[in-house]
Design a protein around this motif. Structure first.
Motif, PDB file in Angstrom:
ATOM      1  N   ARG A   1       0.966  -1.229   0.045  1.00 45.40           N
ATOM      2  CA  ARG A   1      -0.035  -0.095   0.040  1.00 45.40           C
ATOM      3  C   ARG A   1       0.993   1.151  -0.085  1.00 45.40           C
ATOM      4  O   ARG A   1       0.833   2.051  -0.854  1.00 45.40           O
ATOM      5  CB  ARG A   1      -0.892   0.132   1.222  1.00 45.40           C
ATOM      6  N   CYS A   2       1.570   1.366   1.006  1.00 43.79           N
ATOM      7  CA  CYS A   2       2.463   2.712   1.144  1.00 43.79           C
ATOM      8  C   CYS A   2       3.883   2.608   0.627  1.00 43.79           C
ATOM      9  O   CYS A   2       4.671   3.594   0.169  1.00 43.79           O
ATOM     10  CB  CYS A   2       2.770   3.056   2.823  1.00 43.79           C
TER      11      CYS A   2
ATOM     12  N   CYS B   1      -0.836   0.886   7.295  1.00 46.10           N
ATOM     13  CA  CYS B   1      -1.769   0.720   6.439  1.00 46.10           C
ATOM     14  C   CYS B   1      -2.890  -0.148   6.692  1.00 46.10           C
ATOM     15  O   CYS B   1      -3.927  -0.003   6.264  1.00 46.10           O
ATOM     16  CB  CYS B   1      -1.015   0.158   5.270  1.00 46.10           C
ATOM     17  N   ASP B   2      -2.666  -1.422   7.531  1.00 51.39           N
ATOM     18  CA  ASP B   2      -3.456  -2.273   7.842  1.00 51.39           C
ATOM     19  C   ASP B   2      -4.695  -1.398   8.757  1.00 51.39           C
ATOM     20  O   ASP B   2      -6.034  -1.972   8.952  1.00 51.39           O
ATOM     21  CB  ASP B   2      -3.076  -3.289   8.547  1.00 51.39           C
ATOM     22  N   LYS B   3      -4.154  -0.166   9.343  1.00 49.83           N
ATOM     23  CA  LYS B   3      -5.199   0.360  10.347  1.00 49.83           C
ATOM     24  C   LYS B   3      -6.398   1.288   9.416  1.00 49.83           C
ATOM     25  O   LYS B   3      -7.220   1.454   9.706  1.00 49.83           O
ATOM     26  CB  LYS B   3      -4.554   1.068  11.372  1.00 49.83           C
TER      27      LYS B   3
END
Length: 134
Positions: A87-88, A128-130
């Motif tokens: 993601r990041c 990112c999972d948050k």
């Protein structure tokens, strides 16, 4: 640098110092970081510097998937691997997964003597999972 056959220039020294403190940096990021210290340093010069340092084994080039292009680091002699957030794009070092270098043995080496195995694990970092993905 001289031990590796390279002239010790201010650009090379500054790049090496920055990469030591900030591994997994792109040439563009390196150029941006060094322009305050070396305002005359061009992006092409930075590309030449990382190519020279890579060719002489002083830094290592990694080519992760995704935007941003090649990244550079000073950790060159231990055959470590990488973990990349999909993601990041954050990249972290991962020590050798199993056994001695080259860590992994291919099912068929096609007659080649294996020197190194480059592995990139891909996942989602905790930050990112948050955040729910749209």
């Amino acid at each position: 640098m001289r031990e590796n056959g390279l002239k010790s220039t201010s650009g090379r020294i500054a790049a090496l110092e920055h990469l030591t403190a900030h591994p997994h940096t792109t040439a563009n990021e390196l150029h941006t970081a060094l322009t305050n210290e070396l305002p005359a340093l061009t992006l092409q010069s930075v590309h030449n510097i990382v190519q020279d340092l890579t060719a002489h084994g002083i830094i290592r080039r990694i080519d992760p998937l995704g935007p941003g292009g090649a990244r550079y680091e000073t950790r060159t002699d231990d055959n470590h691997h990488h973990l990349q957030c999909v993601r990041c794009g954050r990249i972290e070092d991962v020590d050798c997964a199993v056994g001695a270098a080259p860590c992994l043995t291919p099912s068929d080496a096609h007659g080649m003597r294996i020197l190194q195995a480059d592995v990139t694990f891909r996942g989602v970092c905790a930050e990112c999972d948050k955040t729910p993905q749209p």
